[in-house]
Write an enzyme that holds these catalytic residues in place. Structure first.
Site, mmCIF file in Angstrom:
data_model
loop_
_atom_site.group_PDB
_atom_site.id
_atom_site.type_symbol
_atom_site.label_atom_id
_atom_site.label_comp_id
_atom_site.label_asym_id
_atom_site.label_seq_id
_atom_site.Cartn_x
_atom_site.Cartn_y
_atom_site.Cartn_z
ATOM 1 N N ASP A 16 0.843 -1.197 0.000
ATOM 2 C CA ASP A 16 0.000 0.000 0.000
ATOM 3 C C ASP A 16 0.873 1.240 0.000
ATOM 4 O OD1 ASP A 16 -2.426 1.258 -0.091
ATOM 5 O OD2 ASP A 16 -2.752 1.236 2.074
ATOM 6 N N ASN A 18 1.254 3.308 -2.948
ATOM 7 C CA ASN A 18 1.733 3.702 -4.286
ATOM 8 C C ASN A 18 1.233 5.091 -4.682
ATOM 9 O OD1 ASN A 18 2.841 1.170 -4.471
ATOM 10 N ND2 ASN A 18 1.380 0.386 -5.982
ATOM 11 N N TRP A 21 2.870 7.851 -2.667
ATOM 12 C CA TRP A 21 4.278 7.981 -3.094
ATOM 13 C C TRP A 21 4.358 8.883 -4.334
ATOM 14 C CZ3 TRP A 21 7.373 6.801 -7.330
ATOM 15 C CH2 TRP A 21 8.745 6.663 -7.100
ATOM 16 N N HIS A 33 2.240 3.285 -9.098
ATOM 17 C CA HIS A 33 1.997 1.850 -9.326
ATOM 18 C C HIS A 33 3.173 1.228 -10.076
ATOM 19 C CE1 HIS A 33 -1.886 2.049 -7.575
ATOM 20 N NE2 HIS A 33 -2.440 2.787 -8.524
ATOM 21 N N TRP A 65 -12.077 -2.657 -7.564
ATOM 22 C CA TRP A 65 -12.858 -2.498 -8.807
ATOM 23 C C TRP A 65 -13.650 -1.191 -8.780
ATOM 24 C CZ3 TRP A 65 -11.312 -5.203 -12.691
ATOM 25 C CH2 TRP A 65 -10.915 -6.531 -12.556
ATOM 26 N N LEU A 127 10.338 -20.731 -4.505
ATOM 27 C CA LEU A 127 9.306 -19.850 -3.940
ATOM 28 C C LEU A 127 8.005 -19.906 -4.741
ATOM 29 C CD1 LEU A 127 8.693 -17.359 -1.990
ATOM 30 C CD2 LEU A 127 9.383 -15.931 -3.916
ATOM 31 N N SER A 192 -8.110 -4.682 5.471
ATOM 32 C CA SER A 192 -8.728 -4.426 4.160
ATOM 33 C C SER A 192 -9.160 -5.702 3.418
ATOM 34 C CB SER A 192 -7.793 -3.589 3.279
ATOM 35 O OG SER A 192 -7.512 -2.344 3.892
HETATM 36 C C1 IPE Z 1 -5.572 -2.740 0.122
HETATM 37 O O1 IPE Z 1 -5.211 -1.451 -0.199
HETATM 38 C C2 IPE Z 1 -5.705 -3.569 -1.135
HETATM 39 C C3 IPE Z 1 -4.467 -3.848 -1.821
HETATM 40 C C4 IPE Z 1 -3.264 -3.595 -1.365
HETATM 41 C C5 IPE Z 1 -4.582 -4.500 -3.108
HETATM 42 P P1 IPE Z 1 -6.323 -0.310 -0.338
HETATM 43 O O2 IPE Z 1 -5.587 0.967 -0.564
HETATM 44 O O3 IPE Z 1 -7.319 -0.703 -1.356
HETATM 45 O O4 IPE Z 1 -7.006 -0.373 1.094
HETATM 46 P P2 IPE Z 1 -7.886 0.686 1.875
HETATM 47 O O5 IPE Z 1 -8.945 1.167 0.925
HETATM 48 O O6 IPE Z 1 -6.975 1.795 2.277
HETATM 49 O O7 IPE Z 1 -8.427 -0.047 3.044
HETATM 50 C C1 IPE Z 2 -1.662 0.050 -3.340
HETATM 51 O O1 IPE Z 2 -1.466 1.414 -3.448
HETATM 52 C C2 IPE Z 2 -1.961 -0.596 -4.669
HETATM 53 C C3 IPE Z 2 -3.381 -0.964 -4.859
HETATM 54 C C4 IPE Z 2 -4.267 -0.995 -3.910
HETATM 55 C C5 IPE Z 2 -3.799 -1.329 -6.193
HETATM 56 P P1 IPE Z 2 -2.663 2.459 -3.423
HETATM 57 O O2 IPE Z 2 -3.088 2.716 -4.829
HETATM 58 O O3 IPE Z 2 -3.749 2.009 -2.515
HETATM 59 O O4 IPE Z 2 -1.909 3.738 -2.838
HETATM 60 P P2 IPE Z 2 -2.469 4.763 -1.765
HETATM 61 O O5 IPE Z 2 -2.939 3.973 -0.584
HETATM 62 O O6 IPE Z 2 -3.568 5.521 -2.417
HETATM 63 O O7 IPE Z 2 -1.280 5.606 -1.436
HETATM 64 MG MG MG Z 3 -4.150 2.322 -0.558
#
Ligand code: IPE
Ligand code: IPE
Ligand code: MG
Length: 239
Positions: A16, A18, A21, A33, A65, A127, A192
């Protein structure tokens, strides 16, 4: 370098941060991403070297989604790109690719490339890289319940024989041990909808480090923390 004994056999990661960042750099979320895929490559490689047996990475949740269609499309494309680009490296490192989640929801091309990657690495014995894609823990349990009920109606399963082991066999993770260590990057302290059933006795490790910045030393810290813990599983330790 982390202590080689007592390496967690199964590590699960909620990657989480990305988006944040990228935002810090004034760039679009897609930039984050993309940078995140470099972190994924680093950590897969390192887990292989450490002798971790299974690495489950949460790359896209059932709930993701609901993000803007452009971001979803971009993530699905990135997945194709990544699987295609990494296949040779995975084979070189003896990594077997696997996926958990509702893959029927993926766009055709993404699913095709993913399944091809799974087939092309199926003989590898090192792995297991388990990508959780279109994955939700509750959806997984619902799908297991549906399959169990179907098998009861077909008299393949007796209701009296439904136990924890049997339920486990109907989950996407059938045949895999539960995660020993769950890591979440990005600073949020929640699960999550990840591996709800499987994390019953998993050790949790949360770090504010954003996923694109996560490197070997951060994984070392997580494993060190894991190695200092006493897992009791409800029992008490004899002195
Ligand atoms: C959790 O991250 C899902 C993944 C890492 C794929 P999210 O960014 O979607 O989670 P929430 O919305 O902050 O709980
Ligand atoms: C995690 O990073 C990747 C996915 C959930 C696809 P995020 O896209 O949730 O990044 P933040 O949480 O908004 O920083
Ligand atoms: Mg996130």
């Amino acid at each position: 370098m982390t202590e080689q004994k007592n390496i967690p056999g199964h590590i699960a990661i909620i990657l989480d941060g990305n988006g944040r960042w990228a935002k810090k750099r004034g760039r679009p979320r897609s930039f984050g991403h993309r940078a995140g895929t470099d972190a994924t490559r680093r950590i897969v490689q390192y887990c292989g070297e450490l002798g971790v047996r299974i690495l489950t990475i949460y790359v896209f949740s059932s709930e993701n989604w609901r993000r803007p269609p452009l971001e979803v499309t971009m993530l699905m494309r990135l997945l194709i790109e990544m699987v295609r680009r990494e296949i040779r490296e995975l084979n070189k490192n003896n990594v077997r690719l696997n996926a958990i989640g509702d893959l029927s929801l993926l766009p055709g091309k993404t699913r095709e490339v993913l399944e091809e990657g799974i087939r092309n690495t199926s003989a590898n014995t090192g792995l297991v890289l388990n990508l959780a894609i279109s994955y939700g823990g509750r959806a997984e349990i619902v799908s297991a319940v549906q399959s169990i009920v179907r098998d009861c109606l077909k008299a393949k399963v007796k209701p009296a024989n439904i136990n924890e082991e049997l339920v486990g066999q109907y989950l996407y993770t059938a045949g895999m041990p539960d995660p020993d260590l769950l890591i979440r990057t990005g600073g949020d302290l929640r699960i999550s909808n990840f591996l709800l059933w499987q994390c019953a006795y998993t050790e949790f490790y949360f770090t504010p480090v954003l996923w694109p910045d996560f490197d070997r030393s951060h994984l070392d810290e997580a494993i060190d923390s894991f190695q200092r813990r006493e897992r009791r599983f409800g029992k008490i330790m004899e002195s």
